[in-house]
Design an enzyme around this catalytic site. Sequence first.
Site, PDB file in Angstrom:
ATOM      1  N   SER B  58      10.321  -8.218   4.185  1.00  9.47           N
ATOM      2  CA  SER B  58      11.424  -7.684   4.992  1.00  9.47           C
ATOM      3  C   SER B  58      12.199  -6.700   4.128  1.00  9.47           C
ATOM      4  CB  SER B  58      12.396  -8.779   5.432  1.00  9.47           C
ATOM      5  OG  SER B  58      11.847 -10.065   5.404  1.00  9.47           O
ATOM      6  N   GLU B  59      11.759  -5.475   4.103  1.00  7.54           N
ATOM      7  CA  GLU B  59      12.424  -4.478   3.255  1.00  7.54           C
ATOM      8  C   GLU B  59      13.893  -4.345   3.639  1.00  7.54           C
ATOM      9  OE1 GLU B  59       9.378  -4.224   4.346  1.00  7.54           O
ATOM     10  OE2 GLU B  59       8.243  -3.996   2.486  1.00  7.54           O
ATOM     11  N   GLN B  81       7.847  -2.654  -2.973  1.00  7.56           N
ATOM     12  CA  GLN B  81       6.505  -2.647  -3.577  1.00  7.56           C
ATOM     13  C   GLN B  81       5.896  -1.243  -3.730  1.00  7.56           C
ATOM     14  OE1 GLN B  81       3.096  -5.176  -1.914  1.00  7.56           O
ATOM     15  NE2 GLN B  81       4.178  -6.515  -3.315  1.00  7.56           N
ATOM     16  N   PHE B  82       6.092  -0.409  -2.718  1.00  6.96           N
ATOM     17  CA  PHE B  82       5.701   1.002  -2.804  1.00  6.96           C
ATOM     18  C   PHE B  82       6.762   1.792  -2.035  1.00  6.96           C
ATOM     19  CE2 PHE B  82       1.717  -1.109  -3.568  1.00  6.96           C
ATOM     20  CZ  PHE B  82       1.036  -0.293  -4.461  1.00  6.96           C
ATOM     21  N   HIS B 128       0.894   4.482   0.489  1.00  5.16           N
ATOM     22  CA  HIS B 128       1.160   4.001  -0.865  1.00  5.16           C
ATOM     23  C   HIS B 128       1.485   5.148  -1.820  1.00  5.16           C
ATOM     24  CE1 HIS B 128      -0.637   0.355   0.713  1.00  5.16           C
ATOM     25  NE2 HIS B 128      -0.381  -0.285  -0.401  1.00  5.16           N
TER      26      HIS B 128
HETATM   27  C1  LIG Z   1       6.228  -2.838   5.138  1.00  4.68           C
HETATM   28  C2  LIG Z   1       5.319  -3.258   4.051  1.00  4.68           C
HETATM   29  N1  LIG Z   1       5.819  -3.893   2.980  1.00  4.68           N
HETATM   30  C3  LIG Z   1       5.015  -4.254   1.958  1.00  4.68           C
HETATM   31  C4  LIG Z   1       3.687  -3.978   2.002  1.00  4.68           C
HETATM   32  C5  LIG Z   1       2.809  -4.363   0.825  1.00  4.68           C
HETATM   33  N2  LIG Z   1       1.886  -5.419   1.239  1.00  4.68           N
HETATM   34  C6  LIG Z   1       0.643  -5.130   1.651  1.00  4.68           C
HETATM   35  S1  LIG Z   1      -0.148  -6.451   2.220  1.00  4.68           S
HETATM   36  C7  LIG Z   1       1.139  -7.492   1.870  1.00  4.68           C
HETATM   37  C8  LIG Z   1       1.054  -8.929   2.208  1.00  4.68           C
HETATM   38  C9  LIG Z   1       0.759  -9.146   3.658  1.00  4.68           C
HETATM   39  O1  LIG Z   1       0.472 -10.486   3.909  1.00  4.68           O
HETATM   40  P1  LIG Z   1       0.136 -11.015   5.351  1.00  4.68           P
HETATM   41  O2  LIG Z   1       0.998 -10.345   6.365  1.00  4.68           O
HETATM   42  O3  LIG Z   1       0.175 -12.489   5.313  1.00  4.68           O
HETATM   43  O4  LIG Z   1      -1.341 -10.503   5.641  1.00  4.68           O
HETATM   44  P2  LIG Z   1      -2.662 -10.856   4.798  1.00  4.68           P
HETATM   45  O5  LIG Z   1      -2.799  -9.764   3.803  1.00  4.68           O
HETATM   46  O6  LIG Z   1      -2.485 -12.187   4.188  1.00  4.68           O
HETATM   47  O7  LIG Z   1      -3.792 -10.834   5.763  1.00  4.68           O
HETATM   48  C10 LIG Z   1       2.185  -6.755   1.312  1.00  4.68           C
HETATM   49  C11 LIG Z   1       3.452  -7.326   0.869  1.00  4.68           C
HETATM   50  C12 LIG Z   1       3.198  -3.309   3.143  1.00  4.68           C
HETATM   51  N3  LIG Z   1       1.913  -2.998   3.270  1.00  4.68           N
HETATM   52  N4  LIG Z   1       4.019  -2.962   4.143  1.00  4.68           N
END
Ligand SMILES: Cc1ncc(C[n+]2csc(CCOP(=O)(O)OP(=O)(O)O)c2C)c(N)n1
Lengths: 352, 325
Positions: B58-59, B81-82, B128
Amino acid sequence: MKTVASFKIQYTQFLDQEGKEVQPLPAEITDTQLAEYYRDMVFCRVFDKKAVALQRTGRISTYAPLIGQEAVDVGIAHAMKRDDVFLPYYRNTGTQILRGVSLIETLLYFGGDERGTAFKETRQDFPTQINLSTQTPHAVGVAMAMKLQGEPHVAVTTVGDGACSKGDFYEAMNLAGVWGAPVLFVAMNNQWAISVPYESQTAAKTLAQKAIAAGIGSEQVDGNDVVAVYDGVGRALALIREGKGPYLIELKTYRLGDHTTADNASRYRSDKEVSEAWKRDPIARLRTYLSARSLWTKDQEEKLLTEMNQRIEAAVEQYLAIEAPRAAGMVEHLFAELPPDLEAQRKILDGM
Amino acid sequence: MSVTLVQAVTMALARAMEQDDRVLLLGQDIGVNGGVFRATDGLFKKFGDRRVLDTPISESAIIGSSIGMAAQGLRPVAEIQFMGFLYAGLDQLLSHAGRLRSRTRGRLSCPMVIRTPFGGGIRAPEHHADSLESILAHSPGIRVVIPSSPSRAYGLLLSAIQDPDPVVFMEPIRLYRGSKEPVNDDGGGLPLDTCFVLREGRDVTLVTWGNCVIEVSEAADQLEEEGISAEIIDVASISRLDMDTIFGSVERTGRCVIVHEAALTAGFGAEIAARLADEGLLSLRAPVKRVGGFDTAYPLYRLENHYLPTTHRILEACRAVLDFE
Ligand SMILES: Cc1ncc(C[n+]2csc(CCOP(=O)(O)OP(=O)(O)O)c2C)c(N)n1
Ligand SMILES: [Mg+2]
């Protein structure tokens, strides 16, 4: 004091982790269908392994393995109709391919080539989404447009457990509830969001219950039981088609692989947990069930693997032979017609 | 000790946390995992779960809750994170972090830092590789700081954490592990309102920041072989901008090329060029040239090297200003 609202969340499973029926399978699922689900799950796994290998040798870049979640991909793909619209996130490559995105398009995308999003077959589907949860409001809009235009289709969007923490997800469900939009939210609860375990992601016991606050229906199913996934998603889609509104389905599964090829899961979770999770492997489960009923033999297994490998190798070969993308491609699809100043930039790029 | 830029970030965070127990870290995967780039490696172990907080995805809430903590006297350092995922938190950052002091006539404030890797060139997936410095610079009340070496990362981050107002600290992805240099872990900060002159020169001023320092240095090397002496200025603090150093340099060289990897149009280079036109016109012996990314979404990685300013494109711009009569 009196109770003004209360809720419960249903959980569905047909085959347990030993491949035993915990309840009779839905009557409409034939043996032929079961075999087809099995084949498709194996296909997903073989493709997934190949994709990881291609990343290791630099032929594609970051890839999000779906290993362990094949039942989810296959169950969703089979339950959806062709004219439904799919708005996936990055870990539903299997569903995308089963819906008609070609292997070459898939490899191009992970290989950093925009041409992989042109989707020759699934013309209405959205590109895979990396920016978490941002596709969920799109799904509400897609669904509402179909409703307003009198089309009997459903928008299906997938998110991970982590993505369910994001505002977009709640906002989308709330809006869908108010509008009665024909949209299915699929929460793939694989227990981890990169290194963050489910318990640190939310204090809610289930993801399904997040729908309660939006006033829409929901349930949880065993995401490693392809029969339960097919059945649950199918029932939800039927309900939505009947005009009974949006729905959230939580598929409880487990991410057996690293988060992506850029991740190393051993930094944050134990081998023991992963080996326990392997006991719930969706593929072994269905194989056990089918073999016990003499619907699947070792011979068939070997033949299947050979066939899948050949199909995938052939696609990889074609992918590797594709000429490099043109630099100008990065601006060409920005507008319906390229404005003059961008045309000038296009020319510069064309000279590169 | 010789460290990479990302290790210098870790060092600065550890130093700040040791010096001031109001400093705490929050963000996605920053705890046990140490961050996806390992910028917080070891800090969870060292400082525990009350000072290194893994957050849900949750940015908006990461930045919003940092505002609340900062107003209560803590010194949150949040990681996004990015930078491409900062969009989801922009309402909190732009409408609130940058304005709380002003909206309360100085009664409440936001001494907080948002660290985030930015830019491309590492074959990362979609979203990214964004560079948002000009959006942030356009917004009131926020400092924007970008280091381009391990020692500047260390010193600037320490100052950012000590600053009484919100600072977005943009960490250049291509430079994270690009090279090492000795960094003295002495807690010494660097000023947040000056450019750094990376190389002195007489014939042309090259103004840049972050990742592009790599290509700009290569271009300067090449010019040197041709007998042309280029001055390199690392802007470092996009907001607030130190124009004096740039004016001083252009007064001597008469020529200026600005390089950034964000899209060219309305990029921060436009601000610098405008200020030169406004207050430095009489020093200029040639039009100011800008080299930036193309005016498009950052492409998937097969084309990223065409999108990013190359040494070749920088040299072309240098030649245009040098040959101008
Ligand atoms: C808005 C946003 N914040 C952070 C990220 C970085 N990020 C990529 S995947 C991820 C985890 C996602 O986990 P989940 O929703 O459980 O999906 P899963 O990868 O486990 O299938 C994060 C934090 C992103 N892609 N988008
Ligand atoms: Mg997950």
